[in-house]
Structure formats: C-alpha cells, structure tokens
Write a protein that holds these residues in place. Structure first.
Motif, PDB file in Angstrom:
ATOM      1  N   HIS A 127       0.847  -1.197   0.000  1.00  0.00           N
ATOM      2  CA  HIS A 127       0.000   0.000   0.000  1.00  0.00           C
ATOM      3  C   HIS A 127       0.882   1.247   0.000  1.00  0.00           C
ATOM      4  O   HIS A 127       1.990   1.237   0.545  1.00  0.00           O
ATOM      5  N   ASN A 128       0.397   2.298  -0.620  1.00  0.00           N
ATOM      6  CA  ASN A 128       1.185   3.533  -0.729  1.00  0.00           C
ATOM      7  C   ASN A 128       1.674   4.061   0.621  1.00  0.00           C
ATOM      8  O   ASN A 128       2.696   4.742   0.699  1.00  0.00           O
ATOM      9  N   ALA A 129       0.936   3.744   1.680  1.00  0.00           N
ATOM     10  CA  ALA A 129       1.298   4.263   3.009  1.00  0.00           C
ATOM     11  C   ALA A 129       2.190   3.300   3.797  1.00  0.00           C
ATOM     12  O   ALA A 129       2.516   3.578   4.946  1.00  0.00           O
ATOM     13  N   LEU A 130       2.583   2.173   3.173  1.00  0.00           N
ATOM     14  CA  LEU A 130       3.379   1.172   3.881  1.00  0.00           C
ATOM     15  C   LEU A 130       4.691   0.904   3.160  1.00  0.00           C
ATOM     16  O   LEU A 130       4.780   1.039   1.935  1.00  0.00           O
ATOM     17  N   PRO A 131       5.721   0.482   3.891  1.00  0.00           N
ATOM     18  CA  PRO A 131       6.972   0.066   3.237  1.00  0.00           C
ATOM     19  C   PRO A 131       6.763  -1.265   2.528  1.00  0.00           C
ATOM     20  O   PRO A 131       5.823  -2.021   2.831  1.00  0.00           O
ATOM     21  N   LEU A 132       7.641  -1.566   1.576  1.00  0.00           N
ATOM     22  CA  LEU A 132       7.502  -2.809   0.814  1.00  0.00           C
ATOM     23  C   LEU A 132       7.628  -4.031   1.711  1.00  0.00           C
ATOM     24  O   LEU A 132       7.128  -5.110   1.385  1.00  0.00           O
ATOM     25  N   GLY A 133       8.245  -3.877   2.862  1.00  0.00           N
ATOM     26  CA  GLY A 133       8.364  -5.000   3.798  1.00  0.00           C
ATOM     27  C   GLY A 133       7.032  -5.573   4.229  1.00  0.00           C
ATOM     28  O   GLY A 133       6.970  -6.701   4.732  1.00  0.00           O
ATOM     29  N   ALA A 134       5.940  -4.825   4.008  1.00  0.00           N
ATOM     30  CA  ALA A 134       4.612  -5.333   4.348  1.00  0.00           C
ATOM     31  C   ALA A 134       4.261  -6.561   3.515  1.00  0.00           C
ATOM     32  O   ALA A 134       3.380  -7.345   3.887  1.00  0.00           O
ATOM     33  N   ALA A 135       4.961  -6.747   2.386  1.00  0.00           N
ATOM     34  CA  ALA A 135       4.694  -7.906   1.525  1.00  0.00           C
ATOM     35  C   ALA A 135       5.452  -9.151   1.964  1.00  0.00           C
ATOM     36  O   ALA A 135       5.278 -10.222   1.360  1.00  0.00           O
TER      37      ALA A 135
END
Length: 265
Positions: A127-135
């Motif tokens: 999500h635009n508001a989260l770092p890629l680490g959220a994946a």
C-alpha cells in the motif's frame, strides 16, 4: 472433430460452456490443494486498493492480524495473493504474483542462460502508506506452496530508479566499465528508455549498452533495489539480470526494462 461438427449449434454451445466450467472447477481445485499444502485454505476474491485513503499507523496495525487471500487466476496461469484485513476491505495492504513454471525460461540473463524456468514470484507491492516490507508475509506464503523444500523457485524483482541512478553518473564513471561506445549507449538508454524498442536503432543501442547496463543493474540490485532486498531477506540469492524483461512503459522508463533475478535452491 467430425462429431462436434454434426452437433446442433445449441448443443455445441452447451458443451463449450460445460468444458469451460469444468476447467474453472479444476483450476479452483488446484488453488485449494496448494492452499491446503501451505496450511491455510484461502478465500478467493477481488477487492481493496493499494492507494486507499488510510494512514501508515492505521495500516501498520492491520498488518499484524491481516489475512492472505487469493484473487481469481488469470488466463496465463498467474496467481495473485494479497494481504487484507476484514475490518478494512477497501485497503489492500500488499500483493504479489506467482507465474507458473515455464521450462524454456522467460527471461534472458546473458551468459547465465535463461531464467524464469520454474515458478517465479514478481510484482511485490505494498500500500502507498506502507513500506515494501509489508509484503514479506506473502513471500513466505508463496514459498510454502512449494512441493517440498527441494523445489526451486525464482523471483524477478523490479529495478525502479535504475535509469535515474545511471543518469546521475559522469562519463568517467561509465567509460571505465566497458568502453566509451557502451557507456554512451547506456547513458542514452538511461535518458530515454522507450527508445530501445525502436527498430533498428533501439536494438543496436541496447546491444551496445548491455555490458554496462547489466554491470550497473547488478550493483543497483544488490545495494538499492527494494524488491530484490525483500526476496534476499527471505533467503533468495542473486543469479543475474534479466535484460529488457519489463517492457511496460513504466519498466522501460525506470529501468530500461531490466529486472533482477533471484532464486531459492
């Protein structure tokens, strides 16, 4: 074939519809089996946006208890997994795609041969508001779909920002890698990635630029590229650069189409 030609039109249509339904049931069953192997039966649906109006604090708290869901399979066999929370179905926290195995290989990685021969992860987004680490939970989930820990799996990571990074270099920085001609071609690619698709000038340009581009793309992948780092954190190793693999307008503009290839052995 002869028998199908003798059937009335209505019956032929019915058979076609039934065959399509059987195919869809078979694909759904494959998804269910894969999900059960991973220890979780996934809901299959479509929903949520990577650009919904939520702030970072809201979404970060949702990530802790979010569920992994699977979207409908695409015609090319691609599967897409998303991270989503039931309390905020309008927000897609992260997503990743999984391509089916393709033994000839999808990507050209130069002297290393071809890549993308086995199942391949790509397109990790948050999500635009989260770092890629959220994946990261999605990467772990897809790795869990392997038929035993010995099944190889690959990943193709975008190199967004590569062209801009190369464009900041001086002629002296580039000339020392593979010579003036290759350096000049690489700088032209960095400034106008779309031109590499022009025929025949674009082909000549990218052929000349390739040694420099691959060398710099490797440096970028191992030091700066976020998606490549996501896969390395999950245990993958760099195996090469897929040259002109992403021919989307964004891919050509931001990386000259280059992608970093990684693999789990």
């Amino acid at each position: 074939l002869l028998m199908s030609l003798r059937l009335p039109a209505r019956r032929s249509l019915a058979l076609s519809v039934n065959a399509g339904a059987r195919g869809e049931r078979a694909r759904q069953r494959i998804r269910e089996i894969d999900a059960q192997v991973a220890g979780r039966k996934l809901p299959v649906h479509d929903g949520g946006s990577l650009s919904s109006e939520h702030n970072t604090a809201q979404l970060a708290s949702l990530c802790e208890t979010a569920a992994i869901c699977e979207l409908d399979m695409r015609e090319d066999g691609r599967r897409c997994f998303i991270l989503q929370h039931a309390d905020e179905p309008s927000a897609r926290l992260a997503q990743i795609s999984l391509l089916p195995a393709f033994p000839p290989g999808r990507f050209d990685v130069g002297i290393a041969g071809s890549a993308g021969q086995c199942r391949t992860m790509l397109g990790a987004l948050s999500h635009n508001a989260l770092p890629l680490g959220a994946a990261a939970p999605l990467v772990s989930h897809v790795l869990g779909l392997r038929e035993g820990s010995s099944e190889p799996m690959e990943a193709a990571a975008s190199l967004s920002g590569l062209s801009k990074w190369i464009a900041t270099m001086t002629a002296a920085d580039l000339d020392g890698i593979c010579g003036v001609a290759a350096a000049d071609a690489a700088m032209m690619m960095a400034l106008d990635g779309h031109s590499i698709l022009d025929f025949p000038q674009g082909i000549k340009m990218r052929t000349a630029a390739r040694p420099v581009w691959e060398s710099l793309a490797t440096q970028f992948a191992q030091s700066t590229a976020e998606e490549a780092a996501l896969y390395r954190d999950a245990g993958a190793s760099h195996v090469g650069i897929a040259f002109v693999a992403d021919t989307s307008p964004k891919g050509l503009r931001e990386s000259g189409g280059a992608m970093s290839m990684l693999a789990w052995q």
